[in-house]
Structure formats: structure tokens, C-alpha cells
Design a protein around this motif. Structure first.
Motif, PDB file in Angstrom:
ATOM      1  N   GLN A 284     -70.048 -74.181 -72.506  1.00 41.93           N
ATOM      2  CA  GLN A 284     -70.884 -73.914 -71.327  1.00 41.93           C
ATOM      3  C   GLN A 284     -70.845 -75.113 -70.370  1.00 41.93           C
ATOM      4  O   GLN A 284     -70.720 -74.951 -69.161  1.00 41.93           O
ATOM      5  N   ILE A 285     -70.941 -76.312 -70.938  1.00 36.47           N
ATOM      6  CA  ILE A 285     -70.912 -77.506 -70.086  1.00 36.47           C
ATOM      7  C   ILE A 285     -69.518 -77.716 -69.492  1.00 36.47           C
ATOM      8  O   ILE A 285     -69.358 -77.990 -68.302  1.00 36.47           O
TER       9      ILE A 285
ATOM     10  N   ASP B 234     -82.611 -78.905 -73.792  1.00 32.50           N
ATOM     11  CA  ASP B 234     -82.438 -79.265 -75.201  1.00 32.50           C
ATOM     12  C   ASP B 234     -80.975 -79.133 -75.631  1.00 32.50           C
ATOM     13  O   ASP B 234     -80.449 -79.963 -76.374  1.00 32.50           O
ATOM     14  N   VAL B 235     -80.345 -78.073 -75.147  1.00 31.80           N
ATOM     15  CA  VAL B 235     -78.925 -77.864 -75.453  1.00 31.80           C
ATOM     16  C   VAL B 235     -78.096 -79.013 -74.869  1.00 31.80           C
ATOM     17  O   VAL B 235     -77.232 -79.582 -75.545  1.00 31.80           O
ATOM     18  N   VAL B 236     -78.395 -79.377 -73.634  1.00 36.84           N
ATOM     19  CA  VAL B 236     -77.616 -80.442 -73.002  1.00 36.84           C
ATOM     20  C   VAL B 236     -77.866 -81.774 -73.705  1.00 36.84           C
ATOM     21  O   VAL B 236     -76.941 -82.568 -73.903  1.00 36.84           O
ATOM     22  N   ALA B 237     -79.108 -82.030 -74.123  1.00 36.07           N
ATOM     23  CA  ALA B 237     -79.405 -83.282 -74.836  1.00 36.07           C
ATOM     24  C   ALA B 237     -78.565 -83.366 -76.111  1.00 36.07           C
ATOM     25  O   ALA B 237     -77.942 -84.393 -76.403  1.00 36.07           O
ATOM     26  N   HIS B 238     -78.528 -82.276 -76.864  1.00 37.11           N
ATOM     27  CA  HIS B 238     -77.714 -82.267 -78.084  1.00 37.11           C
ATOM     28  C   HIS B 238     -76.234 -82.456 -77.752  1.00 37.11           C
ATOM     29  O   HIS B 238     -75.541 -83.259 -78.398  1.00 37.11           O
ATOM     30  N   SER B 239     -75.756 -81.740 -76.738  1.00 38.11           N
ATOM     31  CA  SER B 239     -74.340 -81.833 -76.371  1.00 38.11           C
ATOM     32  C   SER B 239     -73.989 -83.243 -75.915  1.00 38.11           C
ATOM     33  O   SER B 239     -72.917 -83.766 -76.243  1.00 38.11           O
ATOM     34  N   LEU B 240     -74.894 -83.864 -75.172  1.00 38.78           N
ATOM     35  CA  LEU B 240     -74.610 -85.205 -74.662  1.00 38.78           C
ATOM     36  C   LEU B 240     -74.484 -86.200 -75.825  1.00 38.78           C
ATOM     37  O   LEU B 240     -73.595 -87.061 -75.835  1.00 38.78           O
ATOM     38  N   VAL B 241     -75.353 -86.063 -76.819  1.00 40.74           N
ATOM     39  CA  VAL B 241     -75.254 -86.937 -77.993  1.00 40.74           C
ATOM     40  C   VAL B 241     -73.932 -86.681 -78.726  1.00 40.74           C
ATOM     41  O   VAL B 241     -73.231 -87.616 -79.112  1.00 40.74           O
ATOM     42  N   CYS B 242     -73.572 -85.407 -78.880  1.00 40.49           N
ATOM     43  CA  CYS B 242     -72.287 -85.075 -79.533  1.00 40.49           C
ATOM     44  C   CYS B 242     -71.123 -85.701 -78.772  1.00 40.49           C
ATOM     45  O   CYS B 242     -70.214 -86.296 -79.366  1.00 40.49           O
ATOM     46  N   PHE B 243     -71.143 -85.546 -77.469  1.00 42.32           N
ATOM     47  CA  PHE B 243     -70.059 -86.024 -76.613  1.00 42.32           C
ATOM     48  C   PHE B 243     -69.956 -87.552 -76.758  1.00 42.32           C
ATOM     49  O   PHE B 243     -68.870 -88.120 -76.959  1.00 42.32           O
ATOM     50  N   PHE B 244     -71.110 -88.228 -76.686  1.00 41.56           N
ATOM     51  CA  PHE B 244     -71.121 -89.699 -76.755  1.00 41.56           C
ATOM     52  C   PHE B 244     -70.669 -90.182 -78.138  1.00 41.56           C
ATOM     53  O   PHE B 244     -69.838 -91.096 -78.244  1.00 41.56           O
TER      54      PHE B 244
ATOM     55  N   GLU C 215     -76.922 -80.234 -89.651  1.00 46.25           N
ATOM     56  CA  GLU C 215     -77.099 -78.780 -89.563  1.00 46.25           C
ATOM     57  C   GLU C 215     -76.168 -78.087 -90.551  1.00 46.25           C
ATOM     58  O   GLU C 215     -75.125 -78.633 -90.890  1.00 46.25           O
ATOM     59  N   PRO C 216     -76.510 -76.854 -90.937  1.00 45.08           N
ATOM     60  CA  PRO C 216     -75.560 -76.093 -91.763  1.00 45.08           C
ATOM     61  C   PRO C 216     -74.289 -75.788 -90.967  1.00 45.08           C
ATOM     62  O   PRO C 216     -74.327 -75.692 -89.735  1.00 45.08           O
ATOM     63  N   ALA C 217     -73.170 -75.665 -91.678  1.00 41.49           N
ATOM     64  CA  ALA C 217     -71.879 -75.432 -91.024  1.00 41.49           C
ATOM     65  C   ALA C 217     -71.909 -74.147 -90.187  1.00 41.49           C
ATOM     66  O   ALA C 217     -71.190 -74.035 -89.198  1.00 41.49           O
ATOM     67  N   ALA C 218     -72.781 -73.208 -90.563  1.00 41.91           N
ATOM     68  CA  ALA C 218     -72.853 -71.935 -89.843  1.00 41.91           C
ATOM     69  C   ALA C 218     -73.323 -72.107 -88.404  1.00 41.91           C
ATOM     70  O   ALA C 218     -73.179 -71.206 -87.578  1.00 41.91           O
ATOM     71  N   ARG C 219     -73.876 -73.260 -88.082  1.00 43.91           N
ATOM     72  CA  ARG C 219     -74.365 -73.530 -86.727  1.00 43.91           C
ATOM     73  C   ARG C 219     -73.213 -73.916 -85.783  1.00 43.91           C
ATOM     74  O   ARG C 219     -73.396 -73.974 -84.560  1.00 43.91           O
ATOM     75  N   GLN C 220     -72.041 -74.190 -86.351  1.00 47.18           N
ATOM     76  CA  GLN C 220     -70.935 -74.745 -85.574  1.00 47.18           C
ATOM     77  C   GLN C 220     -70.468 -73.854 -84.420  1.00 47.18           C
ATOM     78  O   GLN C 220     -70.233 -74.363 -83.326  1.00 47.18           O
ATOM     79  N   PRO C 221     -70.364 -72.517 -84.620  1.00 43.55           N
ATOM     80  CA  PRO C 221     -69.962 -71.678 -83.481  1.00 43.55           C
ATOM     81  C   PRO C 221     -70.946 -71.794 -82.308  1.00 43.55           C
ATOM     82  O   PRO C 221     -70.537 -71.840 -81.143  1.00 43.55           O
ATOM     83  N   ARG C 222     -72.260 -71.856 -82.610  1.00 42.94           N
ATOM     84  CA  ARG C 222     -73.265 -72.047 -81.553  1.00 42.94           C
ATOM     85  C   ARG C 222     -72.982 -73.338 -80.775  1.00 42.94           C
ATOM     86  O   ARG C 222     -72.962 -73.363 -79.551  1.00 42.94           O
ATOM     87  N   ARG C 223     -72.756 -74.413 -81.500  1.00 46.83           N
ATOM     88  CA  ARG C 223     -72.538 -75.704 -80.846  1.00 46.83           C
ATOM     89  C   ARG C 223     -71.241 -75.709 -80.047  1.00 46.83           C
ATOM     90  O   ARG C 223     -71.145 -76.343 -78.993  1.00 46.83           O
ATOM     91  N   THR C 224     -70.232 -75.013 -80.560  1.00 46.86           N
ATOM     92  CA  THR C 224     -68.960 -74.917 -79.824  1.00 46.86           C
ATOM     93  C   THR C 224     -69.176 -74.162 -78.509  1.00 46.86           C
ATOM     94  O   THR C 224     -68.645 -74.556 -77.462  1.00 46.86           O
ATOM     95  N   ALA C 225     -69.994 -73.106 -78.557  1.00 48.03           N
ATOM     96  CA  ALA C 225     -70.297 -72.343 -77.335  1.00 48.03           C
ATOM     97  C   ALA C 225     -71.056 -73.223 -76.339  1.00 48.03           C
ATOM     98  O   ALA C 225     -70.792 -73.185 -75.134  1.00 48.03           O
ATOM     99  N   GLU C 226     -71.983 -74.026 -76.837  1.00 49.80           N
ATOM    100  CA  GLU C 226     -72.743 -74.909 -75.939  1.00 49.80           C
ATOM    101  C   GLU C 226     -71.825 -75.936 -75.271  1.00 49.80           C
ATOM    102  O   GLU C 226     -71.965 -76.254 -74.091  1.00 49.80           O
ATOM    103  N   MET C 227     -70.868 -76.450 -76.055  1.00 46.08           N
ATOM    104  CA  MET C 227     -69.890 -77.381 -75.485  1.00 46.08           C
ATOM    105  C   MET C 227     -69.136 -76.708 -74.347  1.00 46.08           C
ATOM    106  O   MET C 227     -68.969 -77.283 -73.267  1.00 46.08           O
TER     107      MET C 227
END
Lengths: 215, 215
Positions: A186-187, B151-161, A172-184
Motif C-alpha cells: 500500500q505504501i 498504526d499501519v504506517v508506524a509498523h511499516s516504518l519500523v519494518c522499513f527502518f 507475530e505469528p507467521a500467518a500475519r505475514q500476508p497482511r504485512r506484505t499488503a501493508e508494505m
């Protein structure tokens, strides 16, 4: 311009060029010749500052460490909870990584098995220590459920964050990183924070994502 | 021994040797000469099977993909819930990675920015698809809280693993991986599984850790 200042600027130019190449093509895939060409300096200028490629990797890891420690200090503001400081730190690093090749190269060196020279710690060890200290504060402030093993969570959080960046960098482009950090977050918030305090931190994650997203 | 069989064995020997070197010293840091020496084959034997180093990386990614798809099939047993199948899959991969240089090299290639040739998907994409399918099943079986974005959790789980393995590989012996996988699941189960079903899966994580720990 004083000679001292010019030398410092050349050194910074060489480090940035090396970081950019290490990030894109890997440490082993980059020669000193590539760095000389990319930095537009002479081979003599490079050797004046760095005797070997290993010294460049070390300088990058040092800079990365200094940046992370500075961001950790900057996000720890009086009146802010420890959990908020920790969340802000991860978003700051995510944003800085998008902009700064030194942080990206530092991560690639760390995941590629670089072993920093003492007294510098391995980045993952240093990050785990920073996170563990913040989590201890968060537990004292009742923002973490009491049955959570803080050392385990500190290690897991570093794994999760590193994975988010490693998976992101190749997909993914680096600009997606804040989104992914937020998703992390949330869990993690659902798994760690007491129910009564969750809403506050879930909305903080959403706000920090907006603040750190590129304009 | 039939010529066909011998050729297949030589090919497997070369792939294992290449995987071992890619895992330990990186793709860029490994030459065809290193592989010939490590595999104890002639340069002619190597060129008979692989025209270039890139073809070796491709063969490793193909094997990794086949192994992961097979483990995904094997862990999906009638009567098992989707969440149990997913948990077993992660522990199986963690254990196999400790034993098999091909899986370790596959991860290092994936994190180092390898781009597999079509029709092979990027490993992270393939893993996310497998995890998403299992999570969909888990949601249908009410093992995932209803307000979770699968979908968000699937991506996060792969990142985490991936992060658990990336951080682990440079800091800990491979035998620690089942422990780290269990720690990952403790956080995910707390964050995703409805309260009434948590105890069941927390004890499953503990059991799978014991089962996959090296004797």
C-alpha cells in the motif's frame, strides 16, 4: 527403495531439521549434536552428507536461492505486468516462509551475516537483482513514475520486505505475514505508481493478501 | 578514584566489549570467556556485575532503550513539526548505530529473538509506539494524507527502518546508513505526505543525510 533415493531422503531430512533449529535458535546456538537428535539420524549419516555445520548453512542458502528463482519464474506469466509479477513474488515468498523452515532459516542466516561461497550470491544481492529487473519492466510498462531511481527503489524494496519479515518473526505469528506484505505494498504503490494506475494495484494487493492468507 | 566510580567504569567496559562481540559474532556465538578477554577484565569483575550472559543482553537492551528515548526527546524541539522530529530521530539513530556497538548489538539481539524482561518492552514495540505518536502529531499538522492508517504506517516504518539496517549491516559499510535512510524517506514522503508539502520534506531528507554523513 534404491540406495540413492534413500540417501537423498536422509539428506533432505537433515537439512530440514537443521533449518528448523537454525531458524528457532540461531546458527551459533545449534550444534551438530542437536541436528542429529532433531533429524533422528545417526552421526555417521550426517557426516556422510555434510562435513561441517557450515556445509549445512550453505545447502540451506542454495535451496533458498533455488526456491526464490523458481518462484520468480513461476510468477512471471505472459500477459501479467511486471509489477503484478513482482507483487505476486513477494506474497509467494511470504506464504512459503510461513510453511518452509528452509526459507526462514535462509533469512536468519542472511541477516546473521552468513557469507555464501561463490558462485552463490548473497541472498540480499540476488533479491535486489530480481526486484531491479521487475521494476525495469514495470517502468517500461509505465507502472512506475518516471522520476523514480529504479536501483534505489529495488534496494529499498528488499530492505522493506526483509524488515517486514524480521520484525514479524519476533512479534507475530507467521500467518500475519500476508497482511504485512499488503501493508508494505500500500505504501509502495502510493509512492511509486502513477495516480491513474494506483487503484488497480491497490486492489491487487488486497486480493493477493486474501489468496495467500492461510485458510 | 572512588571505588563506586571505578566499578561503574568497569561495568561500562564490560557492556561495550559484550556489545561489540554480540554485534560481530552473535549472542550465541559469544561466551563469557570471550567477553572477559575482550574487555580485559578478570572473570571475578565480570561476575561482580553480571551473573549470566543473559544479564548482559538485558543491560544492552536497557541502554538501547534509554538511548532511543533520549534521542526521541532531543529531536522533539519546540517549533519543529512532528514529521521533522521523526525524520531527525531516524537519522540520529542511523548515525549513532554506526558509532555505538551497544545500538548495533541491541538491534542484533532484537532481530535474533531476544525477549526483554518486563517492564522493558521489546525494542520493536517501543519504536512502533514512538513512531505512532510522531505520526499522530504529523497527521494533526496535515503532513500526512488523511486516508492513511497511522498504526499501519508506524509498523511499516519500523519494518522499513529495521530492514534498511539489517540489509546494510551485512552488505555495506555503516557509513552508508544515512544514504539508505534518506532513500527510505524519499519513498515514504512520496507515499504519505500531501503533494503541496512534499518538496519541503524531500529537501529536509537530503539535508539530514548531509548532516549525518561521516566527515
Amino acid at each position: 527403495m534404491a540406495r540413492q533415493v534413500r540417501a537423498e531422503q536422509t539428506r533432505a531430512t537433515i537439512i530440514t531439521a537443521a533449518a528448523d533449529l537454525f531458524d528457532r535458535q540461531g546458527y551459533e546456538g545449534t550444534s551438530l549434536g542437536d541436528i542429529v537428535e532433531h533429524a533422528r539420524v545417526t552421526r555417521g549419516a550426517l557426516y556422510f552428507h555434510f562435513a561441517a555445520k557450515e556445509d549445512l548453512a550453505h545447502a540451506i542458502l542454495e535451496l533458498q536461492s533455488a526456491t526464490c528463482r523458481r518462484l520468480a519464474r513461476d510468477t512471471e506469466v505472459r500477459g501479467r505486468t511486471s509489477l503484478e509479477a513482482l507483487m505476486r513474488l513477494t506474497f509467494s515468498i511470504a506464504r512459503r516462509s510461513a510453511e518452509d523452515p528452509v526459507l526462514r532459516a535462509g533469512l536468519r542466516l542472511a541477516t546473521g551475516g552468513a557469507r555464501p561461497r561463490p558462485p552463490l550470491s548473497h541472498p540480499f544481492t540476488e533479491w535486489t537483482d530480481i526486484v531491479a529487473a521487475r521494476l525495469l519492466g514495470a517502468a517500461e510498462e509505465s507502472d512506475v513514475q518516471p522520476d523514480v531511481d529504479l536501483d534505489v527503489v529495488a534496494h529499498s524494496l528488499v530492505c522493506f520486505f526483509v524488515g517486514t519479515r524480521v520484525v514479524g518473526r519476533s512479534r507475530e505469528p507467521a500467518a500475519r505475514q500476508p497482511r504485512r506484505t499488503a501493508e508494505m505494498w500500500q505504501i509502495l504503490i502510493r509512492g511509486l505508481v502513477p495516480v491513474t494506475r494506483r487503484a488497480r494495484y491497490l486492489s491487487l494487493a488486497a486480493r493477493l493478501e486474501r489468496e495467500t492468507a492461510p485458510v
